[in-house]
Design a protein around this motif. Structure first.
Motif, short mmCIF file in Angstrom:
data_model
loop_
_atom_site.label_atom_id
_atom_site.label_comp_id
_atom_site.label_asym_id
_atom_site.label_seq_id
_atom_site.Cartn_x
_atom_site.Cartn_y
_atom_site.Cartn_z
N ASP A 58 -17.86 -10.92 -12.96
CA ASP A 58 -18.22 -12.33 -12.80
C ASP A 58 -17.41 -12.96 -11.69
O ASP A 58 -17.47 -14.17 -11.46
N LYS A 59 -16.58 -12.14 -11.00
CA LYS A 59 -15.75 -12.55 -9.86
C LYS A 59 -14.76 -13.66 -10.20
O LYS A 59 -14.48 -14.55 -9.41
N ILE A 60 -14.21 -13.62 -11.42
CA ILE A 60 -13.16 -14.56 -11.81
C ILE A 60 -11.85 -14.12 -11.15
O ILE A 60 -11.45 -12.96 -11.25
N PRO A 61 -11.13 -15.02 -10.46
CA PRO A 61 -9.91 -14.63 -9.75
C PRO A 61 -8.71 -14.45 -10.69
O PRO A 61 -8.66 -15.02 -11.78
N PHE A 62 -7.74 -13.64 -10.25
CA PHE A 62 -6.49 -13.46 -11.00
C PHE A 62 -5.36 -13.20 -10.02
O PHE A 62 -5.56 -12.78 -8.88
N THR A 63 -4.13 -13.43 -10.49
CA THR A 63 -2.91 -13.12 -9.75
C THR A 63 -1.90 -12.53 -10.71
O THR A 63 -1.71 -13.06 -11.81
N ILE A 64 -1.24 -11.44 -10.33
CA ILE A 64 -0.20 -10.83 -11.15
C ILE A 64 1.01 -10.57 -10.27
O ILE A 64 0.87 -10.11 -9.13
N THR A 65 2.21 -10.83 -10.80
CA THR A 65 3.44 -10.55 -10.08
C THR A 65 4.25 -9.50 -10.83
O THR A 65 4.46 -9.60 -12.03
N TYR A 66 4.70 -8.48 -10.11
CA TYR A 66 5.49 -7.40 -10.66
C TYR A 66 6.84 -7.32 -9.95
O TYR A 66 7.08 -8.06 -8.99
N GLY A 67 7.69 -6.40 -10.40
CA GLY A 67 8.95 -6.18 -9.73
C GLY A 67 8.77 -5.65 -8.32
O GLY A 67 9.65 -5.79 -7.49
N SER A 68 7.63 -5.02 -8.03
CA SER A 68 7.39 -4.44 -6.72
C SER A 68 6.58 -5.35 -5.81
O SER A 68 6.31 -4.99 -4.66
N GLY A 69 6.17 -6.52 -6.30
CA GLY A 69 5.39 -7.43 -5.48
C GLY A 69 4.28 -8.08 -6.29
O GLY A 69 4.26 -8.00 -7.51
N SER A 70 3.35 -8.75 -5.61
CA SER A 70 2.26 -9.43 -6.30
C SER A 70 0.92 -8.92 -5.80
O SER A 70 0.81 -8.38 -4.70
N VAL A 71 -0.11 -9.09 -6.65
CA VAL A 71 -1.47 -8.69 -6.30
C VAL A 71 -2.43 -9.80 -6.70
O VAL A 71 -2.18 -10.54 -7.65
N LYS A 72 -3.53 -9.92 -5.96
CA LYS A 72 -4.57 -10.90 -6.25
C LYS A 72 -5.93 -10.22 -6.12
O LYS A 72 -6.11 -9.28 -5.34
N GLY A 73 -6.89 -10.72 -6.91
CA GLY A 73 -8.23 -10.14 -6.82
C GLY A 73 -9.17 -10.79 -7.80
O GLY A 73 -9.02 -11.97 -8.15
N HIS A 124 -11.93 -4.07 -0.43
CA HIS A 124 -11.65 -5.23 0.42
C HIS A 124 -10.15 -5.41 0.69
O HIS A 124 -9.77 -6.32 1.43
N CYS A 125 -9.31 -4.56 0.09
CA CYS A 125 -7.86 -4.70 0.25
C CYS A 125 -7.41 -3.94 1.49
O CYS A 125 -7.14 -2.74 1.45
N LYS A 126 -7.32 -4.64 2.62
CA LYS A 126 -6.94 -4.01 3.88
C LYS A 126 -5.51 -3.48 3.84
O LYS A 126 -5.21 -2.42 4.36
N PHE A 127 -4.62 -4.24 3.20
CA PHE A 127 -3.22 -3.82 3.13
C PHE A 127 -3.09 -2.54 2.31
O PHE A 127 -2.31 -1.65 2.64
N CYS A 128 -3.86 -2.43 1.22
CA CYS A 128 -3.82 -1.23 0.37
C CYS A 128 -4.23 0.00 1.17
O CYS A 128 -3.65 1.08 1.01
N GLY A 139 -11.73 -4.12 -19.34
CA GLY A 139 -11.45 -5.15 -18.35
C GLY A 139 -10.47 -4.62 -17.31
O GLY A 139 -9.42 -4.08 -17.67
N ILE A 140 -10.81 -4.76 -16.05
CA ILE A 140 -9.95 -4.28 -14.97
C ILE A 140 -9.79 -5.37 -13.92
O ILE A 140 -10.60 -6.29 -13.83
N GLY A 141 -8.74 -5.24 -13.13
CA GLY A 141 -8.57 -6.10 -11.98
C GLY A 141 -8.87 -5.32 -10.71
O GLY A 141 -8.40 -4.19 -10.55
N LEU A 142 -9.66 -5.90 -9.84
CA LEU A 142 -9.90 -5.31 -8.53
C LEU A 142 -9.07 -6.10 -7.52
O LEU A 142 -9.31 -7.28 -7.28
N VAL A 143 -8.08 -5.45 -6.95
CA VAL A 143 -7.12 -6.11 -6.07
C VAL A 143 -7.65 -6.20 -4.64
O VAL A 143 -7.97 -5.18 -4.03
N ASN A 144 -7.73 -7.42 -4.14
CA ASN A 144 -8.15 -7.65 -2.76
C ASN A 144 -6.96 -7.93 -1.84
O ASN A 144 -7.04 -7.71 -0.63
N ILE A 145 -5.88 -8.44 -2.42
CA ILE A 145 -4.69 -8.82 -1.64
C ILE A 145 -3.45 -8.26 -2.33
O ILE A 145 -3.26 -8.43 -3.53
N SER A 146 -2.60 -7.58 -1.56
CA SER A 146 -1.33 -7.05 -2.06
C SER A 146 -0.27 -7.28 -1.00
O SER A 146 -0.59 -7.33 0.19
N ASP A 147 1.00 -7.43 -1.41
CA ASP A 147 2.06 -7.68 -0.43
C ASP A 147 3.09 -6.56 -0.36
O ASP A 147 4.14 -6.71 0.24
#
Length: 391
Positions: free
Chosen positions: A138-153, A115-119, A171-179
Motif C-alpha cells: 500500500d506504499k505506506i512509508p517507514f523509517t528505522i534507525t539502527y546502530g549501523s545507520g538508518s533506513v527509509k522505504g 530503488h535504493c541507489k546507495f544499497c 510484513g516487510i520493509g522495502l528500503v529505498n534510502i540508506s545511509d
C-alpha cells in the motif's frame, strides 16, 4: 578507506537430528584492515543512541530437537561470522535470496529495494517486485534507525522463507534510502511487536501463529575466531551446544528482550558495577557490550584499557590479552563469564575493549561479546531468556 570494513567493525547487529534444514552461505572478501576514522566512530555512536532513544551527540568526549505433536519444525540456520562483529545468514523473500542479520534489538524485517541507489553502490542484493507473484504493498512509508545507520522505504508484504519453512504474507520493509553500507543485505528483527516501526507482526510471531515451529523458542550459539559464526535455532534449543542447565530470567518489558541483570564485575579486581541489579537488553544486533559511562570507565580501568581520544574507544595492549582478567556477569542468581580473548577485539596490531560507554545511557546493552561465550535461548511463549555457558 574501505567503508564496508568500517561499518563491519562497529556495527551494532549445529548440527541437530530430526527436522533440520541447513543453509549454504558465501563469504564476502575483506582486503583492508584499517582503523576507522574518528568521525565514523562518532556516526556509529550517534546511530546507536538513536536506536535506543537518546539524542545524538554533536561532539565526542574524552534447541532440544524432539518430535513434537503440535506440528512445526526445529530449524537450524548456519551463521557466518564477519570479524567477530557481525553474524548473518540466508533468508528469501518473494523467492529472492538475501543475507540477513538476525537482530533481537529490533522487530522489523527489511530488504533493499530496486530503488535504493546507495544499497546498489554497497554491493547489496535488492528486491525485484516483478520477480514475485506474492508481493503486495500500500506504499505506506517507514523509517528505522539502527546502530549501523538508518533506513527509509515503504511497507509491503510477501512470503518469507527460512529454507523450507515459509511464512505467508509477512510484513516487510522495502528500503529505498540508506545511509550506510553493511556486509549483509537486510535485517530480520526478532524483538516484540510494540517495537515495530513498520507496524508489521514480527517474523517469529508469524512462525508461531502459522504453526511453523515446534516450540515458541529460538536460540543463538555464536562462535568466535573464524568464518563459522555458529547457528540460530528456530523452534527450540540444542542442549549439546551448552554446559549444564539453562538459567532463566524473566523479560521485564516485552519490547526489547529486557531483563534484570544482577551485577557486572572484573574478576579479582573488586570493581563490581550494577550493584543491586539494573536493567539490561539482550541484543544480538549489537557487536559490543554497551553501558553507562562510569560503569564502563571502571571496567576498562580495571583491565588496563586506555582511552583513545582520536577514536573515542578504549585500546588494549595486544601483548597483554592472555594476562587480562575474566569479566563476570550476574544473571538469574548465577555467574556467567567472558574471557579476555573474547572481549578484546583484535584487528592486526590494533586491539580495543569490547566495553563501550554511551552518554546518558542508564541501562546495559548485552551484545555479541557476551553471546560468543554464552548460549542464549529466547523463550517467546513464556517471555524469558535462558543462558548457559556455550560449548
Amino acid at each position: 578507506m574501505n567503508l564496508r570494513v568500517i561499518i563491519l567493525l562497529f556495527c551494532l547487529i549445529v548440527l541437530v537430528e530430526g527436522k533440520v534444514h541447513r543453509f549454504r552461505l558465501q563469504r564476502r572478501s575483506h582486503r583492508h584492515h584499517k582503523v576507522p576514522h574518528a568521525h565514523l566512530h562518532l556516526q556509529f555512536r550517534n546511530a546507536l543512541r538513536r536506536k535506543f532513544g537518546y539524542t545524538p551527540l554533536r561532539t565526542v568526549n574524552a534447541v532440544n530437537p524432539t518430535s513434537g505433536d503440535k506440528g512445526g519444525v526445529v530449524l537450524t540456520e548456519t551463521l557466518k561470522n564477519s570479524y567477530d562483529t557481525n553474524f548473518y545468514g540466508d533468508v528469501s523473500t518473494g523467492e529472492q535470496s538475501f543475507t540477513m542479520q538476525f537482530d533481537t534489538g529490533s522487530s522489523d524485517f527489511w530488504v533493499p529495494s530496486s530503488h535504493c541507489k546507495f544499497c546498489k553502490k554497497c554491493g547489496n542484493k535488492f528486491f525485484r517486485e516483478s520477480h514475485s507473484k506474492t508481493f503486495q504493498t500500500d506504499k505506506i512509508p517507514f523509517t528505522i534507525t539502527y546502530g549501523s545507520g538508518s533506513v527509509k522505504g515503504i511497507v509491503a508484504s510477501d512470503d518469507v522463507a527460512f529454507g523450507d519453512l515459509k511464512i505467508q504474507k509477512q510484513g516487510i520493509g522495502l528500503v529505498n534510502i540508506s545511509d550506510s553500507c553493511s556486509d549483509f543485505d537486510g535485517i530480520c528483527g526478532l524483538a516484540f511487536q510494540p517495537l515495530s516501526m513498520t507496524g508489521s507482526t514480527p517474523v517469529f510471531q508469524q512462525m508461531i501463529d502459522q504453526k511453523l515451529v515446534e516450540k515458541p523458542i529460538f536460540s543463538f550459539h555464536l562462535k568466535s575466531g573464524s568464518s563459522d559464526g555458529g547457528s540460530m535455532i528456530l523452534g527450540g534449543s540444542n542442549s549439546s551446544l551448552y554446559y549444564g542447565p539453562l538459567t532463566y530470567t524473566n523479560v521485564t518489558e516485552a519490547r526489547y528482550w529486557t531483563f534484570k541483570m544482577d551485577f557486572v564485575e572484573v574478576h579479582g579486581k573488586g570493581s563490581r558495577r550494577c550493584e543491586g541489579g539494573c536493567k539490561a537488553i539482550m541484543d544480538t544486533g549489537t557487536s559490543l557490550i554497551v553501558g553507562p559511562v562510569l560503569d564502563i570507565l571502571s571496567i576498562n580501568n580495571a583491565i588496563g584499557a586506555q582511552h583513545n581520544a582520536t577514536f573515542d574507544l578504549y585500546t588494549v595492549d595486544c601483548s597483554t590479552i592472555t594476562q587480562l582478567p575474566v569479566i563476570v556477569f550476574g544473571i538469574g542468581d548465577k555467574e556467567f563469564y567472558v574471557k579476555p580473548h573474547t572481549y578484546v577485539i583484535v584487528y592486526q596490531d590494533f586491539c580495543y575493549s569490547g566495553f563501550m560507554d554511551m552518554r546518558g545511557l542508564t541501562f546495559w546493552i548485552i551484545g555479541d561479546v557476551f553471546l560468543r561465550e554464552n548460549y542464549v535461548e529466547f523463550d517467546w511463549g513464556r517471555q524469558r531468556i535462558g543462558i548457559a555457558p556455550a560449548v
